[in-house]
Design an enzyme around this catalytic site. Structure first.
Site, PDB file in Angstrom:
ATOM      1  CD  GLU A   7     -28.529 -24.144  -8.930  1.00  0.00           C
ATOM      2  OE1 GLU A   7     -28.570 -23.014  -9.672  1.00  0.00           O
ATOM      3  OE2 GLU A   7     -27.610 -25.232  -9.431  1.00  0.00           O
ATOM      4  CG  ASP A   8     -32.292 -26.605  -5.136  1.00  0.00           C
ATOM      5  OD1 ASP A   8     -31.269 -26.798  -6.048  1.00  0.00           O
ATOM      6  OD2 ASP A   8     -32.240 -26.371  -4.331  1.00  0.00           O
TER       7      ASP A   8
END
Ligand code: MN
Length: 737
Positions: free
Chosen positions: A83-84
């Site tokens: 996600e990051d």
């Protein structure tokens, strides 16, 4: 369980934890996961200013504490990379295999389901969460660990973010942790959320708890010590004994939601006793109930009936010598494991096995059930309510005609419902309908029912005293009491006085009216009552429960009688009962049944004042108190100790209908038929005659001596009376004066 909040999460710490766990882990794989996460998160910072990597490490530490497997710990380290960062799912699959990749994917998807605001907490979103859980429960366990660390560091976040996260945690994740049976995570999540959602209440409870912290520690330690002492005699391996204090949020719920006084929270203090076997659980329970006074209706057997989340324990609440109630939880080590780690406990025993056992199937069945039954609803609250509701079989949910939901404890009646809506609705209630049908006021409501309360417009209408027995919630009870307190003083005084007198009679307490205020003085002070009427009134409206006072009043009464050297009525009753055993009809205080004989010199009869003499080896010989032998010997130094008080038992208390011999000395003008007249007079009044002798006296009179049986002195008097009326009889005397 709580870890230090920040700063210490290095990979070394995680490695140590993994080593300490004593379990088999693929440490190379875990190290590789760390190195990948570390390189992708490089340069990223947390709101606390720390390197971002401290967060995934902290999450994996929690997962290790929960005893999760290698893949889950790897996924914990990698849970934010997709996600990051620029790392992809394919990268993960290639390097760590599908197992780890699927877990990270699950967590990433969960993260995309927004639930922070009321608007976002839709049925669709909650359902997605449950769906993700039902696919692999480890996804949810990673999510819970992630959330726990985020909550522990929430104070570093922006103000506006804090509240939203706390709300989501309280509404969604804490109930899920509870449902999965991971109680320490559930409690910590609740406490952390509560701290941000209601900081004022949190501070107040902190303060209240801190105020008494020294006392609290002392109390718990002394209770633990006493239990340890007692159990050490009975158990080869001493059970584990832990003291604990209820969580702040647990206290908050009782004080603010259930309206309890801080001092009335019985399970504020708890002692946990952990033993080896189920049998030992019940043994310990018996010992605890023997050591302390159990509070009625507070015993719960979650061993024979486990909670929906598999929780098992025995719960009881007892009162210690200090007068402070505390809860005792008794369980086996295995139950303890389940209580603390819930569904995660399974990985502790069976390394690497995913949720395929029947136990876990049961544990997850509810997820599938909810998904199926809630397919067509758009009401997220209802789904969340379902998550919560079958968790607590002790709660029921009923509805107002407008559809508002009211939560009540199991067994609640329509009266509780009325007071839960509004105090005035309760006071003015004159009837109730459940699902549109009229019901009586003691009708118990069930989950899902629609309840309508019928009220009167009469402003003077109020509750009925009998409602106090019918209602189930403290809220209703205290509102009813306060109504009576305000509105019905005269009636309360009357009722209260009656009740106290009734209890006094039942307990053989007899206090003259003039001494009553003095006798009750300390209780009146304790309940802030200035006058007896205040005290009676408080009993009348239920503010004071006589049943709670009566034991100590009884003690006070017994002390008082002892000081005055008066036997209490109860003691007299007890002695009378002892007298039941007495065959002779004579009771010697302090000595049970013993051999009794009646002195030949004075032939005592029931009703005579008597005294006993301890003979050498022939029991006690009973004399009349005016017997010359007694009067001559009572001051003899050598004999004095042998005289002791005795008394007649009540006739109905003796085991046989006793008769006593008495000898009468009759003097009469001698005439033919005198003896016959005496005999027939005795026969007429049914007095058996054992012996009779007659002789002529020098003055022309006759002396007749008869030995008869009588029941007591009363009867003897009437015999003398009767014989005196025989013509020519001059005197009738009892021999043996
Ligand atoms: Mn995270």
């Amino acid at each position: 369980m709580a870890e230090s909040i920040a700063g210490s999460f290095t990979f070394e710490l995680l490695s140590d934890k993994i080593k300490e766990s004593g379990k088999q882990y693929d440490t190379d794989k875990i190290r590789k996961a760390y190195e990948l996460a570390n390189s992708f998160h490089a340069g990223q910072k947390r709101d606390s200013g720390e390197d971002y990597i401290t967060h995934p490490i902290a999450v994996s530490c929690i997962l290790t504490e929960l005893g999760m497997d290698t893949d889950t710990i790897c996924a914990g380290l990698l849970h934010d990379v997709v996600e990051d960062t620029s790392c992809t799912l394919e990268d993960l699959t290639k390097q760590f295999g599908e197992g780890v990749a699927l877990l990270v994917d699950g967590v990433t998807k969960l993260r995309k389901i927004p639930l922070a605001t009321k608007e976002e907490q839709t049925a669709e979103n909650v359902r997605k969460i449950l769906l993700a859980m039902s696919e692999d429960i480890r996804v949810m366990i990673i999510k819970l660990s992630d959330r726990l660390h985020n909550m522990r560091t929430l104070k570093f976040r922006r103000d506006d973010k804090r509240r939203a996260t706390a709300l989501e945690t309280m509404n969604i994740y804490a109930p899920i942790a509870h449902r999965l049976g991971i109680s320490w995570i559930k409690e910590e999540l609740e406490d952390l959320s509560f701290q941000f959602l209601d900081p004022f209440a949190y501070d107040e409870i902190e303060r209240l708890m801190e105020l008494r912290q020294a006392d609290r520690i002392k109390l718990i330690e002394s209770i633990k010590e006493r239990i340890t002492d007692r159990l050490s005699g009975d158990f080869a391996t001493l059970p584990t004994i832990e003291g604990r204090v209820k969580s702040n949020y647990g206290i908050y719920k009782k004080v603010y939601r259930d309206g309890k006084e801080f001092d009335q929270i019985y399970d504020r203090y708890a002692v946990r006793i952990i033993v080896n076997t189920v049998n030992e659980c019940y043994n310990v329970l018996g010992i605890i109930h023997d050591m302390f006074n159990p509070i009625p209706n507070r015993f719960k057997d979650y061993i024979s009936t486990p909670k929906a989340n598999m929780y098992q324990s025995l719960h009881t609440t007892v009162i210690g010598t200090e007068g402070v109630p505390f809860e005792v939880q008794i369980r086996t080590y295995e139950m303890h494991q389940t209580a603390e780690f819930g569904i995660a406990a399974h990985w502790k025993y069976k390394e690497g096995i995913t949720s395929k056992s029947t136990r876990d199937d049961n544990r997850l069945a509810w997820v599938r059930q909810i998904l199926e039954s809630q397919q067509n609803t758009d009401d997220a609250e209802e789904i969340v309510r379902t998550i919560k509701s079958d968790l607590s079989p002790d709660e029921i949910f009923v509805f107002t005609p407008k559809g508002d939901m009211i939560t009540l404890p199991k067994g609640a009646t329509v009266i509780d419902f009325a007071y839960a809506i509004h105090t005035q609705v309760g006071h003015r209630m004159c009837g109730a309908k459940v699902d549109k049908k009229m019901v009586s006021l003691d009708c118990k409501v069930k989950t899902g029912q629609i309840v309508e309360i019928i009220t009167t417009s009469n402003e003077n209408h109020g509750p009925n005293r009998s409602w106090l027995q019918i209602c189930r919630t403290n809220e209703a009870r205290s509102k009813i009491r306060s109504w009576f307190k305000k509105e019905r003083r005269e009636e309360n005084i009357f009722e209260g006085r009656n009740e106290l007198e009734r209890e006094f009679r039942r307990n053989y307490i007899r206090i003259p009216e003039g001494e009553l205020a003095d006798f009750l003085a300390s209780d009146m002070r304790k309940h802030n009552c200035d006058t007896l009427d205040d005290f009676f009134a408080a009993i009348g409206y239920g503010g004071i429960q006589v049943s709670k006072l009566i034991q100590h009043l009884k003690d006070a009464y017994n002390r008082r009688m002892q000081e005055r050297h008066e036997p209490t009525e109860e003691q007299i009753m007890l002695r009378a009962k002892e007298g039941l055993k007495s065959k002779s009809g004579v009771i010697v205080d302090g000595i049970g049944d013993c051999e009794i004989k009646f002195a030949q010199c004075c032939y005592p009869l029931p009703g005579d004042a008597i005294i006993g003499f301890v003979t050498r080896g022939h029991g006690i010989s009973v004399h009349k108190q005016d017997c010359l032998n007694y009067l001559n010997q009572k001051d003899d130094e050598n004999q004095r100790e042998r005289w002791l008080p005795v008394r007649w038992a009540d006739k109905e208390d003796t085991t046989q209908s006793s008769y006593f011999k008495a000898t009468l000395d009759i003097v009469a003008n001698d005439r033919i038929g005198l003896l016959a007249d005496i005999a027939s007079a005795l026969a007429e009044i049914r007095i058996p005659m054992h012996e009779a002798s007659a002789r002529e006296l020098k003055n022309g009179n006759a002396n007749v001596v008869v030995t008869i049986s009588v029941a007591g002195i009363e009867q003897l008097r009437s015999v003398i009376n009767r014989l005196s009326k025989i013509p020519s009889v001059l005197s009738v005397d009892r021999c043996g004066k």
